[in-house]
Each structure stands twice: as structure tokens, then as C-alpha cells.
Scaffold this active site. Structure first.
Site, mmCIF file in Angstrom:
data_model
loop_
_atom_site.group_PDB
_atom_site.id
_atom_site.type_symbol
_atom_site.label_atom_id
_atom_site.label_comp_id
_atom_site.label_asym_id
_atom_site.label_seq_id
_atom_site.Cartn_x
_atom_site.Cartn_y
_atom_site.Cartn_z
ATOM 1 N N ASN B 80 0.805 -1.217 0.000
ATOM 2 C CA ASN B 80 0.000 0.000 0.000
ATOM 3 C C ASN B 80 0.845 1.278 0.000
ATOM 4 O O ASN B 80 0.314 2.367 0.164
ATOM 5 C CB ASN B 80 -0.939 0.016 1.207
ATOM 6 C CG ASN B 80 -1.788 -1.234 1.266
ATOM 7 O OD1 ASN B 80 -1.543 -2.121 2.084
ATOM 8 N ND2 ASN B 80 -2.751 -1.332 0.366
ATOM 9 N N ILE B 87 1.096 6.920 0.407
ATOM 10 C CA ILE B 87 0.379 5.889 1.174
ATOM 11 C C ILE B 87 -1.066 5.793 0.688
ATOM 12 O O ILE B 87 -1.736 6.808 0.513
ATOM 13 C CB ILE B 87 0.383 6.240 2.677
ATOM 14 C CG1 ILE B 87 1.814 6.506 3.151
ATOM 15 C CG2 ILE B 87 -0.271 5.145 3.490
ATOM 16 C CD1 ILE B 87 1.877 7.290 4.433
ATOM 17 N N CYS B 88 -1.534 4.568 0.453
ATOM 18 C CA CYS B 88 -2.934 4.374 0.085
ATOM 19 C C CYS B 88 -3.724 4.061 1.344
ATOM 20 O O CYS B 88 -3.755 2.922 1.796
ATOM 21 C CB CYS B 88 -3.059 3.229 -0.923
ATOM 22 S SG CYS B 88 -4.720 3.030 -1.550
ATOM 23 N N LEU B 89 -4.308 5.067 1.913
ATOM 24 C CA LEU B 89 -5.037 4.899 3.164
ATOM 25 C C LEU B 89 -6.306 5.749 3.079
ATOM 26 O O LEU B 89 -6.231 6.941 2.779
ATOM 27 C CB LEU B 89 -4.151 5.350 4.329
ATOM 28 C CG LEU B 89 -4.678 5.101 5.738
ATOM 29 C CD1 LEU B 89 -4.878 3.617 6.004
ATOM 30 C CD2 LEU B 89 -3.700 5.665 6.766
#
Lengths: 725, 152
Positions: B80, B87-89
Site C-alpha cells: 500500500n 500511502i494508500c489509506l
């Protein structure tokens, strides 16, 4: 006074088939003079009626010259009619058959003319009250036109109304100068078609004008006239609408009306589901204003849906206590700490949402404003993982008025986007929306006209494109754009949302795409729904499958190499064919652009001419001509697209060829007329101040020609009679 | 525009320094109080255990109405997190709520290190690796942790 007439004319829009009762009394106190003048009118009219019933061509000498003139002019119209001169040799070619058919329609037109004659000959449907006791010139005219009885007569009645309005102008003039009213009322018969009588009328008007100038009070009068002319302009606009919207099934909605529209739907749902208004609004927004979906889902599982949407679930809700639970939950603890800014606030400075989360008013405002600016139509509690919907009233209280307006605008936009029967007018700056009664998916293409004057297709939002269909239009556009930069870029960088087809550019992030328009969640890789998409591998395999298929396809192509030469030839022919139509299409498009400029010029010219001893009614024909010209150009432009797509099917060569032949005949006919009209109008623009009657008549004639030819062409296309032969 | 620092930022900064979350340290830069130098220790029982990960965190003018910008400065092998450290959040994007704080964001990132989510990947090749051969991917992550996240 004239205001009143206009008002009444407007009221009677589209109606007025029978116009008899001149005797309907109007208030007391009519003078003797009035009754005598109306009765003399009656006599005159009765005579006319008799005469007409007797014969068509020869009139007894006892009737007045005026009637004779008008009758002659009717005959002359028969001579003018485009097709009726008809070729004596009727072979069986489709074109001739068509001409024969149009012969019949000419007879109809003759009937119309006669009807109009009857209208104008029958007593004027108005009472004229000349208050002689009053020293001023005030005259009250009250028109009684019965409401529309049938819709088929609108065309006739419109022209009749035009006649009436011009007659009224004359009557008032005459009354003012104590002239006899009989002459003018009879000469203006069938003003639309009867050119000679119009000539008489205008000559008379000119005489009258010169009379005015000799009188002392003429300046006053002219001022009034100027004003009236402006108002009359409105009437004509109104009439035009009636004309084109004959049996129209759409109307224009202002932003306020749109909001009203929404409120009505929300109220309906609130009553139906017995939920508070706010919840109903949230539910409708959540289900994209799809009533049926909402109702069925809500009845299935109201609790779950309420939770999903973020509203409170009430059992046995009573619509009367729609109190908002804001700022009322106080714990008497004194200061409250806002979890957004971290400051402490007194109770009155914080606002609770229905979910019992609270924030200070400033933070609320900041949060709501930023969300509204992002274009969010459904605002939820800012607390993490709390989806509770915020009520409109709370929003209105917390944000600045202009922000709230923006919020309403966005919700309305969403509402319109989702509603199949609503569309915004595409004109920049026009805030109106068009509402149609029939679902747009049911018709192939529908031309609607906004109050701002713009005509567009309701289905595809393009400029009105009759006779070409929407599908033909998009095919055409795709064809024209094939080489454009934009489409190349789009192919390289965008994918279409599999649900709503909007083009999406991936500017970073993961493969999980959420469409900003329809909120559909899908995978960038395989373009399928993200639901059930936990296995990353599915995408990969899908890609590979596709590639292998493509490979097979290429293999097949190689086998066909021998036919490549033929294909090349065919594609070259196709290209030539395309260029042929494209060139003509673009030519009309270009000349139409130029004519827009001419329209502005024409308006100036009309004013100029009006100032130089012509009346408004006299110069009106220029505007009419220009409008007709623009309309014809538009139709012609799109006939090329229609032709490009309609006559390429080669399965029934013979049939298509005959249809094409007929179509091209009609098209050419309209094209010639349009060119001639264009030429004539340009002449008028260039020439000096004086207006020659002959020019005027010629243009009027060509306007009518163009109109009937245009309608003929459109009818042939829409009724598919092209393929009948 | 930065003449007055919102009380919230001051409060959050004070709390981050006075009672730091375990395994997380965030200190504002000396020249810009909206810029934080963040250090997250690799969570125990994760491939990143023992690593010291440097991040940068920036509070925009819209904060707290919009999410802070966070990026890994230390190279990390994670499905991620891409090679630029992005960041993939969800809470850093559409799920951001002004009621969230720097502390909650950093805790979420820490949790992401413990539980990589290859189904919602940012770095495709890493995610694929994770899916096809988790063992190998984890060992590579450990390797990277040793290689890049070991220095002070």
C-alpha cells in the site's frame, strides 16, 4: 389601452377558432357612435360572407372594390403556390407522385386561406368604446376570443391573431382621427397570404402617417406608438412560440420552480413513508431521486436503509413534530470542548447533530463550507465513521447565505442529472431547465426551445438537429473527431466509467476507482465492478484473455490479405462519400454563422427603416425572413448528416436509390429557396433607406415558400414516406 | 496566511510531545510548525519489526478540514506504499474527517504496517508479489527493512 389588447391577445394564445360575437356588451355607457359603427361593420361582413358563398371567381359589381381586391389576391396566391403550377405530364416517378401528393396539401392550404378570409370577414371580435364624454383620446377595446377548441387550428388562428393585431392598430389610428373604420378592417383580410391587400393596407397606413404628421398632437402619439411597438414585439415572440410549440409537451422551469419541484417530491415521499421531511430528502438524495427504487427498498428493510443513509429510524412517526434536535441537548456541564478545533465553548456556541455529535459553530461552518465547495450534495456528520445526515435547516443556519445558495444549486443539479424528464438549458448563463412530460428515453429525438430562445435536443443536449437523429449525430461527431487531438488524448489517458460512461482520467492512486459522477466503484484494470473484487488475479487473467483473443483476430486478418486491395478501394470510396457530405454540412454551418451577424444587422436595419417613415408592422417581415432563413439553414445542415447515414444501406439498393432521389429533390428544392431568400435579404441589408413594396412582397413570398418546403421535407423524413415508393 | 496558528494545532503538538503514542514520535520542524518529522517504529511481529521509518507530515492551511499530507521517506516494501513513499489509506483521502487528528493518522499508518492490504494496492508489483508468494514477499520486506530502515 393597447396594453390591454396585447394582454388579451396573449391570453387567447393558440385559440380563436370561431369568432362571432361582436355583440357581447362591455360595461355600460357605450356611445351611439360605437353602435352605429359596429352595425355598419356587421352589414359589411354579412355581405362579404354571402358573396363568398356564391362564387369563387366572379363577383357582382355591387360589392366594394376592397372585397374584389382581396378575392383577387386569393386567386393570385393559388397561382403562386409552389407546386400547384404542376407539370402537366404526370409520369409515375416518385418525384411526380410526391408532387401530386403535395397538390392535395395545396388544396388544404386553399381551404385555410378561405377560412382566414372568413375570419377576417366575420365581425371583429371586439367592442370598441369611444368615450366621447371624455375629452381625451382614450379608447377601450376589449377582445373576446373564445378559448381554443381544437389544436389543429392553431396555425390558422395564429395568423388570424396577427391579422387582428394589425387590424387593431389600424382601428385605433382610425378612431383617433375619426376616420371610417370599415375600409381598414376589410382590407386587412388574411394578412399572411394576401399580399396585395397588405399593399393596400400599407399604402393606407402611409397616408395615415402623413396625416398624423400634419396634426399637432402627432408627436405624443408617436411616442406612444414606439412604446407599443416594443410591447407588440413581445406578442410576436409569444405567437412564435405558439407556432413552433404547437401541442408542445415541455415547459421551462426557473431555479425557484425547480426547488419547488424538489420539495414536492420530498413531501410526497415523506407522506408515503411517514418519515420526517428531512429524512425523506436524505433518502431521495441517497437513491438518486429514484422514487420507485427508494420505496421498494425502504419497505423491504426500513431500519437497514435508514442506517445506510444515515437518518434516524422512527416507528410510527408523526409528521407534525418535525422539531430539529439542535443545540437542545445540554448536559448542564457548562463548557463544551469541540473535537475539531479543541477549544472550549459555551452551550450556545456548539451545535448538535441528530447523532449527538457536536462541534463548535465555527468548525461546523468551516467543515460544511469546504464540503459544499467540493460539490457534495449530501452532507454528513464530520465525526469519523459517523454517516449521519445533516439537515438542511442546520446547514442554512451555520453557513454563509451564498454558500447555502451554492449548496442548493448543487443539490438541484444532482436532482436534474438524475431526473429523466429534466434538463438544463445548455446556453451559457441560462439558469432555466426544461421539463418534458414524456420520458426522454421513449422518443428518438426531441427538439425543445428554452425561454431564452435556444433550441436544443432534449435527448442528447445538442443543438436542435432535425432531421438527423441523435444516434446519427453522435456517429457523425465521432467521425469528424476521429482525427482530433482530444480523442487521441482520451483514448490514451481515460477510461469510461462502465456505468455512466463518463470519461475518467487516472491521476494516481490505486486501481480502485470511484466514479465522481455516479459513485460506481470499479476496477481500472478490468473495468468491472469492484464488488467481489478481492482477488487481484482476476483482473490479470482477464487482460491476458483479451490479448490472446486479439492475437487470434490478427491471425484471421492475415488470411484475408488477398482482399485487402478491394477493402482499400472501398474505404477510399467511403472517404470520398464522407467528404462530400462533410463539405456541404460545413458550408451550411459557415453561412449560418454569417447569417447570425446578418440578424443583428437586420435588427439595426429595421430600426433604421422604422425611423424613416415605415411602421413597425411593415418592417417586421425582415425579422421573419431572417428567422426563417436561419431555421432553414439549420435543417439543411442536418439533412446532410441524415443523408450520410440513411442512404448507405445497400441491402435494398433499388428502394434506397428511389428514396434518395426523392430526398435529394426535396433537399435541393429547399436549398434553392433558402439561397434565394438569403440573397434577397442581403439585398435589403445593403440597399438604402427606402423600402420598395415589390422587394417586400418577394421576400414574404419566399418566406412562405421556404416554410412549406421545409415542412414538406421534414414530413417526408419523419413519416418515412421517403421509402414508400 | 500563517500569522496565527490554530489552537488545535498547538494543542495537538503539545500532546504529541508530552504523551507520545507508543512507537511513534512526531516533532515539528524548527522553521515550520506545520511540518512534522515523524518516526514510526516497525510493529512487532510484522516484517517491518526492528525498522525505524522516517515520514514527513504536513498540515495544509485547510487543516483540519482537509487531511494532513503524509509520506514515507524511508524506502519500504509494502503493497500500500509506493516507491515514492505515498500511502494508500482511506482516511488520508475520501474518508478524512476533521474529527481525526495527527495522532490517529499516525496510528492508522502503524496499523497498516502490521496488516498490509494487497487487495487495495498502490504499488502493483509489490501487491502482486504479496499475493502470489506471501512468504517470499515478507522476506523481501524484512530484507528491505534491514537494508533501509536500520540507520538512525
Amino acid at each position: 389601452m393597447l396594453e390591454k389588447i396585447k394582454h388579451l391577445i396573449r391570453k387567447s394564445s393558440g385559440g380563436g377558432q370561431s369568432v362571432g360575437n361582436s355583440n357581447s356588451s362591455n360595461g355600460g355607457g357605450n356611445s351611439k357612435k360605437l353602435s352605429s359603427s359596429t352595425s355598419s361593420l356587421n352589414n359589411q361582413e354579412k355581405k362579404n360572407n354571402k358573396k363568398q358563398n356564391k362564387s369563387n371567381k366572379k363577383l357582382s359589381k355591387s360589392t366594394t372594390n376592397i372585397i374584389q381586391e382581396s378575392q383577387e389576391s386569393i386567386d393570385s396566391i393559388e397561382g403562386i403556390q409552389p407546386f400547384s403550377s404542376g407539370s402537366p405530364t404526370h409520369t409515375n416517378t416518385p418525384v411526380n407522385q410526391y408532387i401530386q401528393n403535395s397538390f392535395n396539401s395545396d388544396f388544404d392550404q386553399e381551404n385555410i386561406v378561405e377560412n382566414e378570409q372568413e375570419y377576417s370577414v366575420s365581425p371583429l371580435p371586439c367592442n370598441i368604446i369611444d368615450n366621447q364624454s371624455d375629452t381625451s383620446d382614450s379608447i377601450a377595446i376589449d377582445i373576446k376570443i373564445p378559448p381554443p377548441t381544437t389544436t389543429t387550428t392553431t396555425k390558422q388562428s395564429t395568423s388570424f391573431l396577427r391579422t387582428v393585431s394589425s387590424q387593431l392598430l389600424n382601428i385605433t389610428k382610425n378612431l383617433k382621427h375619426n376616420n371610417s373604420t370599415t375600409t381598414t378592417t376589410t382590407t386587412t383580410s388574411s394578412a399572411n397570404n394576401n399580399e396585395e391587400s397588405k399593399e393596400d393596407e400599407s399604402q393606407e397606413q402611409e397616408q395615415q402617417n402623413s396625416n398624423y404628421q400634419s396634426e399637432e398632437d402627432c408627436s405624443d402619439y408617436e411616442e406612444e406608438q414606439d412604446q407599443d411597438d416594443e410591447d407588440f414585439d413581445d406578442i410576436y415572440v409569444g405567437l412564435k412560440e405558439i407556432d413552433s410549440d404547437n401541442g408542445k409537451n415541455f415547459n421551462c422551469l426557473s431555479p425557484d420552480q425547480l426547488i419547488e419541484h424538489q420539495h414536492k417530491e420530498i413531501k410526497d415521499i415523506a407522506e408515503l413513508l411517514s418519515v420526517p421531511i428531512n429524512s425523506a430528502a436524505a433518502l431521495l438524495k441517497h437513491f438518486n431521486w429514484k422514487r420507485e427504487v427508494l420505496i421498494s427498498k425502504y419497505f423491504e428493510s426500513p431500519k437497514e436503509i435508514s442506517k445506510e443513509v444515515g437518518i434516524e429510524y422512527h416507528t410510527n412517526f408523526n409528521n407534525n413534530n418535525t422539531t430539529t434536535t439542535t443545540t437542545t441537548n445540554s448536559n448542564n456541564s457548562g463548557l463544551k470542548s469541540c473535537t475539531i478545533c479543541g477549544d472550549d465553548f459555551a452551550d450556545e456556541d456548539v451545535t448538535f447533530n441528530n447523532c449527538q455529535h457536536y462541534f463548535c459553530n465555527d468548525c461546523w461552518a468551516g467543515y460544511l463550507t469546504s464540503k459544499i465547495n467540493e460539490g457534495e450534495a449530501m452532507l454528513r456528520c464530520p465525526h469519523h465513521k459517523c454517516g449521519s445526515v445533516i439537515e438542511d435547516l442546520v446547514i442554512q443556519r451555520l453557513v454563509a447565505p451564498f454558500v447555502y445558495d451554492k449548496y442548493l444549486l448543487f443539490s438541484t443539479k444532482k436532482f436534474i442529472q438524475q431526473n429523466q424528464q429534466l434538463r438544463y438549458c445548455p446556453t451559457p448563463g441560462c439558469e432555466l431547465a426544461i421539463s418534458v412530460r414524456v420520458d426522454s428515453s421513449e422518443t428518438s429525438s426531441e427538439s425543445v426551445q428554452c425561454s431564452c430562445g435556444y433550441k436544443f435536443c432534449f435527448k442528447c443536449h445538442r443543438e436542435s438537429h432535425a432531421p438527423a437523429t441523435c444516434d446519427q449525430m453522435s456517429l457523425w461527431e465521432a467521425k469528424c473527431q476521429d482525427e482530433s487531438e482530444v480523442s487521441h488524448w482520451k483514448i490514451a489517458n481515460c477510461k469510461k466509467c462502465p456505468k455512466c460512461q463518463v470519461s475518467i482520467e487516472k491521476n494516481g492512486g490505486c486501481m480502485h476507482i470511484t466514479c465522481a459522477k455516479c459513485t460506481h466503484e470499479w476496477c481500472w484494470m478490468c473495468q468491472r465492478s469492484w464488488k467481489g473484487h478481492n482477488d487481484f488475479y482476476v483482473c490479470n487473467r482477464f487482460q491476458k484473455e483479451k490479448e490472446s483473443k486479439r492475437f487470434l483476430f490478427f491471425g484471421k486478418l492475415k488470411k484475408k490479405e488477398s482482399t485487402e486491395e478491394e477493402e482499400k478501394k472501398a474505404s477510399l470510396q467511403e472517404l470520398e462519400r464522407y467528404l462530400h457530405y462533410y463539405e456541404r454540412f460545413i458550408n451550411h454551418e459557415n453561412s449560418r454563422k454569417l447569417e447570425r451577424v446578418i440578424r443583428e444587422e437586420a435588427m439595426r436595419k429595421m430600426e433604421e427603416l422604422e425611423k424613416a417613415n415605415s411602421t413597425w408592422a411593415e418592417v417586421q417581415f425582415i425579422e421573419k425572413g431572417i428567422d426563417q432563413l436561419l431555421d432553414c439553414r439549420n435543417i439543411l445542415k442536418f439533412t446532410y448528416i441524415f443523408a450520410f447515414f440513411s442512404f448507405q444501406n445497400s441491402s435494398q439498393v433499388q428502394r434506397v436509390e428511389t428514396a434518395k432521389e426523392l430526398f435529394e429533390f426535396l433537399q435541393e428544392d429547399l436549398e434553392k429557396t433558402t439561397e434565394k431568400l438569403s440573397e434577397l435579404l442581403e439585398d435589403i441589408m445593403k440597399k438604402s433607406i427606402t423600402l420598395e413594396q415589390s422587394q417586400r412582397l418577394e421576400i414574404m413570398n419566399y418566406v412562405n415558400f421556404a416554410k412549406s418546403k421545409k415542412e414538406g421535407l421534414l414530413n417526408a423524413i419523419t413519416k418515412d414516406s421517403l421509402f414508400e415508393f | 496566511m500563517m500569522n496565527s496558528l490554530p489552537k488545535r494545532i498547538i494543542k495537538e503538538t503539545q500532546r504529541l510531545i508530552s504523551e507520545p503514542a507508543p512507537g511513534i514520535s512526531a516533532t515539528p520542524a524548527t522553521d515550520n510548525v506545520r511540518y512534522f518529522n515523524v518516526i514510526i517504529a516497525g510493529p512487532v511481529e510484522s516484517p517491518f519489526e526492528g525498522g525505524i521509518f522516517h515520514l514527513e507530515l504536513f498540515l495544509t492551511d485547510d487543516y483540519p478540514m482537509s487531511a494532513p499530507k503524509v509520506r514515507f521517506l524511508t524506502k519500504i516494501y509494502h503493497p500500500n506504499i509506493d516507491k515514492l513513499g505515498r500511502i494508500c489509506l482511506d482516511i488520508l483521502k475520501e474518508k478524512w474527517s476533521p474529527a481525526l487528528q495527527i495522532r490517529t493518522v499516525l496510528l492508522s499508518i502503524q496499523a497498516l504496517l502490521s496488516a498490509p492490504n494487497p487487495d487495495d494496492p498502490l504499488a502493483n508489483d509489490v501487491a502482486e508479489h504479496w499475493k502470489t508468494n506471501e512468504k517470499e514477499a515478507i522476506s523481501k520486506a524484512k530484507e528491505w527493512t534491514k537494508l533501509y530502515a536500520n540507520k538512525e
